[in-house]
Write a protein that holds these residues in place. Structure first.
Motif, PDB file in Angstrom:
ATOM      1  N   ALA A  73       0.824  -1.213   0.000  1.00  0.00           N
ATOM      2  CA  ALA A  73       0.000   0.000   0.000  1.00  0.00           C
ATOM      3  C   ALA A  73       0.856   1.260   0.000  1.00  0.00           C
ATOM      4  N   THR A  74       2.035   1.182   0.615  1.00  0.00           N
ATOM      5  CA  THR A  74       2.895   2.373   0.700  1.00  0.00           C
ATOM      6  C   THR A  74       4.180   2.244  -0.114  1.00  0.00           C
ATOM      7  N   LYS A  75       4.624   1.030  -0.390  1.00  0.00           N
ATOM      8  CA  LYS A  75       5.915   0.837  -1.033  1.00  0.00           C
ATOM      9  C   LYS A  75       5.841   0.562  -2.532  1.00  0.00           C
ATOM     10  N   ALA A  76       4.719   0.027  -3.004  1.00  0.00           N
ATOM     11  CA  ALA A  76       4.601  -0.308  -4.419  1.00  0.00           C
ATOM     12  C   ALA A  76       4.436   0.954  -5.262  1.00  0.00           C
ATOM     13  N   SER A  77       4.897   0.876  -6.505  1.00  0.00           N
ATOM     14  CA  SER A  77       4.742   2.005  -7.418  1.00  0.00           C
ATOM     15  C   SER A  77       3.784   1.690  -8.559  1.00  0.00           C
ATOM     16  N   THR A 136      10.823 -16.484   4.461  1.00  0.00           N
ATOM     17  CA  THR A 136      11.813 -16.523   5.530  1.00  0.00           C
ATOM     18  C   THR A 136      11.999 -15.123   6.099  1.00  0.00           C
ATOM     19  N   ASP A 137      12.664 -15.033   7.229  1.00  0.00           N
ATOM     20  CA  ASP A 137      12.964 -13.721   7.810  1.00  0.00           C
ATOM     21  C   ASP A 137      13.797 -12.887   6.850  1.00  0.00           C
ATOM     22  N   THR A 138      14.734 -13.533   6.172  1.00  0.00           N
ATOM     23  CA  THR A 138      15.591 -12.815   5.218  1.00  0.00           C
ATOM     24  C   THR A 138      14.760 -12.221   4.090  1.00  0.00           C
ATOM     25  N   GLU A 139      13.837 -13.009   3.547  1.00  0.00           N
ATOM     26  CA  GLU A 139      12.987 -12.520   2.462  1.00  0.00           C
ATOM     27  C   GLU A 139      12.102 -11.364   2.920  1.00  0.00           C
ATOM     28  N   LEU A 141      12.070  -7.559   1.438  1.00  0.00           N
ATOM     29  CA  LEU A 141      10.857  -6.910   0.952  1.00  0.00           C
ATOM     30  C   LEU A 141      10.622  -5.595   1.684  1.00  0.00           C
ATOM     31  N   GLY A 142      10.863  -5.589   2.984  1.00  0.00           N
ATOM     32  CA  GLY A 142      10.674  -4.378   3.764  1.00  0.00           C
ATOM     33  C   GLY A 142      11.642  -3.272   3.401  1.00  0.00           C
ATOM     34  N   ALA A 143      12.826  -3.652   2.919  1.00  0.00           N
ATOM     35  CA  ALA A 143      13.844  -2.656   2.568  1.00  0.00           C
ATOM     36  C   ALA A 143      13.665  -2.109   1.158  1.00  0.00           C
ATOM     37  N   ALA A 144      12.865  -2.796   0.339  1.00  0.00           N
ATOM     38  CA  ALA A 144      12.689  -2.389  -1.061  1.00  0.00           C
ATOM     39  C   ALA A 144      11.592  -1.346  -1.183  1.00  0.00           C
ATOM     40  N   SER A 145      11.608  -0.646  -2.304  1.00  0.00           N
ATOM     41  CA  SER A 145      10.556   0.319  -2.596  1.00  0.00           C
ATOM     42  C   SER A 145      10.493   0.537  -4.100  1.00  0.00           C
TER      43      SER A 145
END
Length: 204
Positions: A74-78, A132-135, A139-143
């Motif tokens: 909702a906030t990160k996708a373009s 996984t936690d890594t994935e 995802l959280g770091a991407a934008s």
């Protein structure tokens, strides 16, 4: 005259008795609508087995993770298409979480608490498709565009795991309610996988 008076008294008493009996019958009739709605409030009526319990126990954390991923979009996708399918996933899976929690409660089974299933269980033979936690950190770091691609890639994997689990529940479960929801999961998430693959192909 006395005879007629006696007959009149008997008729009067009989009439009053009939009215009282009729009036006494009103409360049950008034209460019947409420009684008729009671069964609809009881979830998961009918037989169930271990597969049904496992389906709900595993799928609740799986759905919660999908909802969390969709909230990120909702906030990160373009891409508008990514935002739209993320919103659809969230709207579809939140009510299913509530439904499955209701089943477990009715069956006397514990409802998984948020975070109960560790994300890395996806790599340890747990619920298929779990990130996984890594994935999740990636995802959280991407934008922007990077988020769009990663979100679609990971959500396709996530959905494929749900379809696998739901297919097993359809084949091996006993609860008609579980079989019905499992069928809905297979149908809706298979369609969403196709939609996400098409979106992924269109991204630059």
């Amino acid at each position: 005259m006395r005879h007629l008076a006696a007959i009149g008294a008997v008729l009067l008493v009989t009439a009053c008795g009939s009215t009282d009996a009729h009036d006494a019958g009103h409360p049950p009739a008034a209460a019947s609508p409420a009684a008729s709605t009671a069964p609809s409030t009881a979830p998961s009526a009918g037989p169930f087995n271990g597969t049904d319990v496992q389906f709900a126990t595993d799928m609740i954390p799986h759905h919660r993770q999908a909802v969390d991923m969709a909230a990120m979009a909702a906030t990160k996708a373009s891409d508008p298409g990514v935002k739209a399918i993320a919103a659809k996933i969230r709207a579809g899976q939140e009510p299913e979480i509530a439904t499955m929690a209701g089943w477990l409660t009715a069956w006397g089974e514990p409802v998984p608490s948020p975070g109960a299933m560790h994300h890395d269980m996806g790599d340890m033979g747990g619920m298929p498709g779990m990130l996984t936690d890594t994935e999740l950190r990636q995802l959280g770091a991407a934008s922007g565009a990077a988020f769009d691609k990663l979100f679609l890639t990971l959500m396709i994997k996530h959905h494929e795991g749900a379809v696998e689990t739901a297919t097993t529940a359809q084949a091996q479960g006993e609860s008609p309610a579980v079989k019905q929801l499992a069928g809905a999961v297979v149908a809706s998430q298979t369609a969403e996988i196709a939609e996400m693959k098409a979106l992924l192909d269109k991204l630059p």
